[in-house]
Design a protein around this motif. Structure first.
Motif, PDB file in Angstrom:
ATOM      1  N   ILE A 168       0.863  -1.173   0.000  1.00 25.15           N
ATOM      2  CA  ILE A 168       0.000   0.000   0.000  1.00 25.15           C
ATOM      3  C   ILE A 168       0.903   1.226   0.000  1.00 25.15           C
ATOM      4  O   ILE A 168       1.708   1.427   0.919  1.00 25.15           O
ATOM      5  CB  ILE A 168      -0.942   0.017   1.227  1.00 25.15           C
ATOM      6  N   LEU A 169       0.813   1.998  -1.080  1.00 20.38           N
ATOM      7  CA  LEU A 169       1.554   3.257  -1.174  1.00 20.38           C
ATOM      8  C   LEU A 169       0.600   4.366  -0.736  1.00 20.38           C
ATOM      9  O   LEU A 169      -0.395   4.649  -1.403  1.00 20.38           O
ATOM     10  CB  LEU A 169       2.014   3.490  -2.622  1.00 20.38           C
ATOM     11  N   GLY A 170       0.867   4.940   0.417  1.00 24.67           N
ATOM     12  CA  GLY A 170       0.031   6.033   0.907  1.00 24.67           C
ATOM     13  C   GLY A 170       0.442   7.337   0.251  1.00 24.67           C
ATOM     14  O   GLY A 170       1.618   7.536  -0.069  1.00 24.67           O
ATOM     15  N   VAL A 171      -0.520   8.212   0.014  1.00 25.32           N
ATOM     16  CA  VAL A 171      -0.210   9.546  -0.528  1.00 25.32           C
ATOM     17  C   VAL A 171      -0.737  10.573   0.472  1.00 25.32           C
ATOM     18  O   VAL A 171      -1.927  10.616   0.769  1.00 25.32           O
ATOM     19  CB  VAL A 171      -0.869   9.761  -1.911  1.00 25.32           C
ATOM     20  N   ALA A 172       0.205  11.382   1.009  1.00 26.00           N
ATOM     21  CA  ALA A 172      -0.171  12.390   2.007  1.00 26.00           C
ATOM     22  C   ALA A 172       0.026  13.772   1.414  1.00 26.00           C
ATOM     23  O   ALA A 172       0.876  13.979   0.546  1.00 26.00           O
ATOM     24  CB  ALA A 172       0.701  12.236   3.257  1.00 26.00           C
ATOM     25  N   GLY A 173      -0.755  14.720   1.896  1.00 33.24           N
ATOM     26  CA  GLY A 173      -0.614  16.108   1.439  1.00 33.24           C
ATOM     27  C   GLY A 173      -1.806  16.909   1.886  1.00 33.24           C
ATOM     28  O   GLY A 173      -2.875  16.347   2.143  1.00 33.24           O
ATOM     29  N   ILE A 174      -1.613  18.217   2.002  1.00 31.25           N
ATOM     30  CA  ILE A 174      -2.743  19.085   2.321  1.00 31.25           C
ATOM     31  C   ILE A 174      -3.728  18.993   1.154  1.00 31.25           C
ATOM     32  O   ILE A 174      -3.318  18.800   0.002  1.00 31.25           O
ATOM     33  CB  ILE A 174      -2.262  20.543   2.484  1.00 31.25           C
ATOM     34  N   ALA A 175      -5.013  19.154   1.437  1.00 34.09           N
ATOM     35  CA  ALA A 175      -6.026  19.125   0.369  1.00 34.09           C
ATOM     36  C   ALA A 175      -5.618  20.091  -0.742  1.00 34.09           C
ATOM     37  O   ALA A 175      -5.187  21.205  -0.471  1.00 34.09           O
ATOM     38  CB  ALA A 175      -7.378  19.526   0.946  1.00 34.09           C
ATOM     39  N   GLY A 176      -5.732  19.633  -1.993  1.00 32.48           N
ATOM     40  CA  GLY A 176      -5.432  20.512  -3.126  1.00 32.48           C
ATOM     41  C   GLY A 176      -3.968  20.542  -3.515  1.00 32.48           C
ATOM     42  O   GLY A 176      -3.515  21.441  -4.211  1.00 32.48           O
ATOM     43  N   SER A 177      -3.198  19.523  -3.071  1.00 28.38           N
ATOM     44  CA  SER A 177      -1.771  19.482  -3.442  1.00 28.38           C
ATOM     45  C   SER A 177      -1.539  18.737  -4.748  1.00 28.38           C
ATOM     46  O   SER A 177      -0.406  18.500  -5.137  1.00 28.38           O
ATOM     47  CB  SER A 177      -0.947  18.820  -2.326  1.00 28.38           C
ATOM     48  N   GLY A 178      -2.637  18.313  -5.419  1.00 31.88           N
ATOM     49  CA  GLY A 178      -2.502  17.603  -6.698  1.00 31.88           C
ATOM     50  C   GLY A 178      -2.954  16.156  -6.633  1.00 31.88           C
ATOM     51  O   GLY A 178      -2.888  15.432  -7.628  1.00 31.88           O
TER      52      GLY A 178
END
Length: 523
Positions: free
Chosen positions: A287-297
């Protein structure tokens, strides 16, 4: 201390129904003056409905509301404001082209002309008093989500509110922004403000509240002092039975490289780069998680890979098998059904479930068929298999619905999500991209979804999980790719970095370079 001073709000025997659905049943809730009360409950437990009656959006069918010791009638948000109550909703209501200060004083009446310098000074003084960081002259369209939230909170404070209700305020914040918000809330409490925070994040309840009130299925279960409880007890009160709070990360031998994304670049609707040279790899059995503030792409990333959004550069390579024969294909620029025809099975659970994933007016069987009818031979479409699958999904995923013939648009958000995810997994994908699969889901449904993702991982599927709760991402993912402003800040092993380090990578791409640039993950 007198009765009026001790309690800011008392709600007695409050009931609210919508048709046949009882949202709140005989609820008693008390908010002390100068305390932070967490209002905790699963989805559909009636938290927001209850608070909407305090803020004048709904009117109770039965029951009494007392504010500062006096029985009141709240028929509109205007009545609520007059009583010093201000609610900060999940979806902000700001005017994009105005500055922070202009939004804050908007609708207050007074002189026809506005002295900008004067209101900027007043807003700065108010922000400074509670420890907010805000430039009063900044336009809303240039603001981050946390800055917009700050404007919303200052707006109600400026209007004189001393009872504040915050609905899921941390859903859109990084760990650092959450800490800053909590510092501000504590400052408000010191100033005598009374605060209700609606949430379902137990760690935050423990960190910020003085007491916790729990609702379950629209009924009031009780209130506990935060200092005398723990997450396990709160969960049991919320769900009605003990539940393990551990999220499993099963050890699986990493498999083949399924997806290779190289220098992927695309624009958003305004012609601005939404993805800027994004590169990463996804492997089967992880499982590759993707983290980021909303609207980071994140949204554009899934949609571009799945053939729903055009790119202006880069490539996406898929490796897999089709009918026993190894396949390696460039899939960027292909339409979604062409991607499927190449033997590439990619399931995509979009952020906008009803807008993109399902048709609200159709029943569950028809929505399942949307994914599979193209494989039907001849004119007549077979409804038996999709109906059987729909019935199996209802059982497996505990979907609450009157039956497979009920239009999907009538189900609650959590059940809609289960229909969509179940349908995608039923296609037996080799790459599964899920965007915010547990957004707005209660703890029970969320853990069922985590189990589903782990089951896919064990089957050798490459799972790309775009999430917003960092605690969950760090417990569930084998690797985490952090995005910031359309770029990759780094790809890290969640077992080797702290939540704070990931938080910094979410707001400054350069912080991630030391952590993530040379990261090699062993199988």
């Amino acid at each position: 201390m007198g009765e009026a001073a001790e309690y800011a709000v008392k709600m007695h025997h409050v009931t609210k129904t919508f048709g046949k659905v009882t949202a709140n049943k005989d609820v008693n809730l008390e908010l002390k003056t100068g305390e932070i009360l967490a209002l905790l409950g699963e989805n559909g437990s009636g938290k927001t409905t209850l608070m909407n009656m305090l803020s004048g959006i709904y009117f109770p069918d039965h029951g009494e509301i007392y504010v500062k010791g006096t029985e009141v009638t709240i028929r509109s948000p205007k009545d609520s404001f007059a009583l010093g109550i201000g609610m900060i909703h999940q979806h902000f209501k700001l005017v994009d082209v105005l500055t922070a200060a202009e939004n804050i004083v908007l609708g207050l009446g007074g002189k026809a002309t506005v002295n900008r310098r004067e209101i900027n000074q007043k807003v700065s003084a108010l922000a400074g008093k509670y420890g907010f960081e805000l430039d009063p002259s900044k336009k809303v369209y240039n603001m981050s989500v946390s800055e917009k939230q700050t404007v919303e909170i200052l707006k109600v404070l400026y209007k004189g509110a001393d009872i504040l209700i915050l609905d899921e305020p941390t859903a859109v914040l990084t760990p650092q922004e959450t800490d800053r918000l909590f510092t501000v809330l504590r400052n408000m409490k010191e100033d005598g403000k009374s605060i209700i925070i609606i949430t379902h994040k137990l760690n935050e309840v423990m960190a910020i509240s003085d007491r916790v009130a729990i609702l379950r299925k629209g009924e009031y279960i009780g209130v506990v002092s935060t200092a005398e409880t723990d997450q396990a007890q709160l969960t049991e009160m919320m769900v009605g039975r003990p539940i393990s709070l551990e999220i499993e990360r099963p050890a699986v031998q990493r498999g083949e490289k399924r997806l290779q994304v190289i220098d992927l670049t695309c624009l958003n609707g305004d012609g601005v780069k939404a993805l800027d040279n994004i590169s990463f790899e996804a492997y089967g059995g992880e499982i590759l998680g993707v983290a980021g503030i909303a609207g980071s792409g994140q949204k554009e990333l899934c949609e571009t890979i799945a053939g729903l959004h055009p790119s202006i550069g880069g490539s996406v390579l898929y490796s897999g098998e089709h009918e026993g024969v190894p396949v390696q294909e460039r899939i960027l620029g292909l339409k979604p059904d062409e991607i499927v025809k190449k033997g590439i099975s990619m399931a995509f659970v979009p952020e906008d479930r009803l807008g993109m994933g399902l048709v609200a007016g159709m029943d569950m069987t028809d929505n399942v068929m949307l994914r599979s009818y193209k494989s039907g031979k001849g004119l007549f479409v077979d409804r038996k298999a999709p109906k059987a699958l729909a019935e199996k999904l209802i059982g497996d995923l505990e979907i609450v619905t009157p039956g497979v013939e009920t239009p999907v648009g009538r189900l609650s958000g959590g059940n809609v999500q289960k229909v969509l995810l179940g349908r995608e997994i039923a296609c037996q994908p080799t790459v599964l991209i899920v965007a915010y699969p547990v957004r707005g889901l209660d703890i029970n449904s969320s853990y069922r979804i985590y189990d589903l993702l782990n089951e896919q991982k064990k089957k050798g599927v490459a799972v790309i999980f775009i999430g917003e709760d960092l605690d969950v991402l760090m417990q569930l993912s084998d690797r985490i790719m952090v995005m910031c402003g359309g770029k990759v800040s780094g790809i890290v092993d969640p077992r080797k970095v702290t939540k704070e380090e990931i938080g910094l990578m979410m707001i400054h791409a350069e912080h991630g370079e030391k952590l993530g640039k040379n990261e090699e993950v062993t199988a």
